[in-house]
Motif scaffolding. Structure first.
Motif, mmCIF file in Angstrom:
data_model
loop_
_atom_site.group_PDB
_atom_site.id
_atom_site.type_symbol
_atom_site.label_atom_id
_atom_site.label_comp_id
_atom_site.label_asym_id
_atom_site.label_seq_id
_atom_site.Cartn_x
_atom_site.Cartn_y
_atom_site.Cartn_z
ATOM 1 N N GLN A 78 0.828 -1.205 0.000
ATOM 2 C CA GLN A 78 0.000 0.000 0.000
ATOM 3 C C GLN A 78 0.865 1.258 0.000
ATOM 4 O OE1 GLN A 78 -3.302 0.016 -0.341
ATOM 5 N NE2 GLN A 78 -3.443 2.235 -0.266
ATOM 6 N N GLU A 79 1.915 1.277 0.824
ATOM 7 C CA GLU A 79 2.801 2.443 0.880
ATOM 8 C C GLU A 79 3.554 2.635 -0.429
ATOM 9 O OE1 GLU A 79 5.272 2.037 4.325
ATOM 10 O OE2 GLU A 79 3.607 2.477 5.691
ATOM 11 N N MET A 80 3.967 1.536 -1.061
ATOM 12 C CA MET A 80 4.659 1.630 -2.338
ATOM 13 C C MET A 80 3.741 2.237 -3.397
ATOM 14 S SD MET A 80 5.785 -1.282 -5.051
ATOM 15 C CE MET A 80 4.056 -1.616 -5.235
ATOM 16 N N LEU A 81 2.490 1.764 -3.449
ATOM 17 C CA LEU A 81 1.549 2.279 -4.432
ATOM 18 C C LEU A 81 1.205 3.741 -4.163
ATOM 19 C CD1 LEU A 81 -0.812 -0.800 -4.783
ATOM 20 C CD2 LEU A 81 0.936 -0.019 -6.390
ATOM 21 N N GLY B 133 -0.690 11.474 -13.421
ATOM 22 C CA GLY B 133 -1.644 10.891 -14.359
ATOM 23 C C GLY B 133 -2.246 9.588 -13.876
ATOM 24 N N GLN B 134 -1.921 9.183 -12.640
ATOM 25 C CA GLN B 134 -2.414 7.912 -12.124
ATOM 26 C C GLN B 134 -3.130 8.120 -10.808
ATOM 27 O OE1 GLN B 134 0.876 5.213 -12.104
ATOM 28 N NE2 GLN B 134 1.279 5.542 -14.267
ATOM 29 N N ALA B 135 -3.988 7.157 -10.470
ATOM 30 C CA ALA B 135 -4.749 7.233 -9.227
ATOM 31 C C ALA B 135 -4.812 5.847 -8.604
ATOM 32 C CB ALA B 135 -6.156 7.739 -9.500
ATOM 33 N N LEU B 136 -4.913 5.812 -7.297
ATOM 34 C CA LEU B 136 -5.022 4.568 -6.540
ATOM 35 C C LEU B 136 -6.479 4.399 -6.144
ATOM 36 C CD1 LEU B 136 -3.522 2.223 -5.142
ATOM 37 C CD2 LEU B 136 -3.176 3.734 -3.194
ATOM 38 N N LEU B 137 -7.062 3.244 -6.464
ATOM 39 C CA LEU B 137 -8.448 2.998 -6.086
ATOM 40 C C LEU B 137 -8.519 2.840 -4.574
ATOM 41 C CD1 LEU B 137 -9.748 0.477 -8.772
ATOM 42 C CD2 LEU B 137 -10.008 2.952 -8.706
ATOM 43 N N GLU B 138 -9.424 3.583 -3.953
ATOM 44 C CA GLU B 138 -9.548 3.569 -2.501
ATOM 45 C C GLU B 138 -9.958 2.180 -2.013
ATOM 46 O OE1 GLU B 138 -12.025 5.866 0.981
ATOM 47 O OE2 GLU B 138 -11.733 6.847 -0.938
ATOM 48 N N GLY B 139 -9.232 1.693 -1.023
ATOM 49 C CA GLY B 139 -9.525 0.391 -0.447
ATOM 50 C C GLY B 139 -9.003 -0.791 -1.248
ATOM 51 N N GLU B 140 -8.266 -0.522 -2.320
ATOM 52 C CA GLU B 140 -7.745 -1.583 -3.190
ATOM 53 C C GLU B 140 -6.251 -1.370 -3.432
ATOM 54 O OE1 GLU B 140 -9.562 -4.093 -4.243
ATOM 55 O OE2 GLU B 140 -11.495 -3.311 -3.577
ATOM 56 N N THR B 141 -5.582 -2.387 -3.930
ATOM 57 C CA THR B 141 -4.189 -2.246 -4.349
ATOM 58 C C THR B 141 -4.167 -2.225 -5.870
ATOM 59 O OG1 THR B 141 -3.901 -4.635 -4.168
ATOM 60 C CG2 THR B 141 -3.195 -3.312 -2.290
ATOM 61 N N VAL B 142 -4.884 -1.253 -6.426
ATOM 62 C CA VAL B 142 -5.051 -1.128 -7.871
ATOM 63 C C VAL B 142 -4.741 0.303 -8.285
ATOM 64 C CG1 VAL B 142 -6.698 -1.275 -9.775
ATOM 65 C CG2 VAL B 142 -6.819 -2.920 -7.900
ATOM 66 N N VAL B 143 -3.859 0.457 -9.271
ATOM 67 C CA VAL B 143 -3.526 1.765 -9.824
ATOM 68 C C VAL B 143 -4.154 1.856 -11.202
ATOM 69 C CG1 VAL B 143 -1.654 3.273 -10.595
ATOM 70 C CG2 VAL B 143 -1.357 1.879 -8.548
ATOM 71 N N VAL B 144 -4.826 2.991 -11.463
ATOM 72 C CA VAL B 144 -5.481 3.212 -12.747
ATOM 73 C C VAL B 144 -5.076 4.570 -13.290
ATOM 74 C CG1 VAL B 144 -7.484 1.772 -12.215
ATOM 75 C CG2 VAL B 144 -7.529 4.204 -11.661
ATOM 76 N N ARG B 145 -5.356 4.807 -14.566
ATOM 77 C CA ARG B 145 -5.158 6.144 -15.133
ATOM 78 C C ARG B 145 -6.128 7.092 -14.463
ATOM 79 N NH1 ARG B 145 -6.270 5.136 -21.082
ATOM 80 N NH2 ARG B 145 -7.398 7.057 -20.690
ATOM 81 N N ALA B 146 -5.663 8.264 -14.096
ATOM 82 C CA ALA B 146 -6.520 9.246 -13.426
ATOM 83 C C ALA B 146 -7.649 9.717 -14.323
ATOM 84 C CB ALA B 146 -5.687 10.439 -12.955
ATOM 85 N N ASP B 147 -7.447 9.705 -15.635
ATOM 86 C CA ASP B 147 -8.481 10.165 -16.565
ATOM 87 C C ASP B 147 -9.323 9.024 -17.132
ATOM 88 O OD1 ASP B 147 -6.579 8.985 -18.174
ATOM 89 O OD2 ASP B 147 -6.498 10.605 -19.629
ATOM 90 N N ALA B 148 -9.223 7.836 -16.549
ATOM 91 C CA ALA B 148 -9.999 6.696 -17.042
ATOM 92 C C ALA B 148 -11.478 6.920 -16.771
ATOM 93 C CB ALA B 148 -9.531 5.405 -16.365
ATOM 94 N N PRO B 149 -12.333 6.629 -17.743
ATOM 95 C CA PRO B 149 -13.770 6.790 -17.520
ATOM 96 C C PRO B 149 -14.289 5.762 -16.523
ATOM 97 C CG PRO B 149 -13.354 5.770 -19.650
ATOM 98 C CD PRO B 149 -12.018 6.154 -19.072
#
Length: 67
Positions: free
Chosen positions: A13-16, A25-41
């Protein structure tokens, strides 16, 4: 210095969080260990997955730059 890890249970979690903090340009999904594009629909039923990559065996940061 003996360690670079604050707490073993929080290392991924700390690494992500750090990775996302350095990549606007990236975002971390809250409560998950998933990184997505910040502008993803938002997720849509008919939307396809372009790339899905998994790590493991101690190589967690290996795929982080491919988001």
């Amino acid at each position: 210095m003996k360690k670079l890890v604050n707490a073993p249970r929080a290392v991924v979690q700390e690494m992500l969080e750090g990775f996302v903090a350095l990549a606007p340009g990236q975002a971390l999904l809250e409560g998950e260990t998933v990184v997505v594009r910040a502008d993803a629909p938002a997720a849509l039923g008919a939307r396809k997955v372009a790339v899905l990559s998994g790590g493991g065996s101690g190589h967690e940061p290996a795929h982080a730059g491919y988001v």
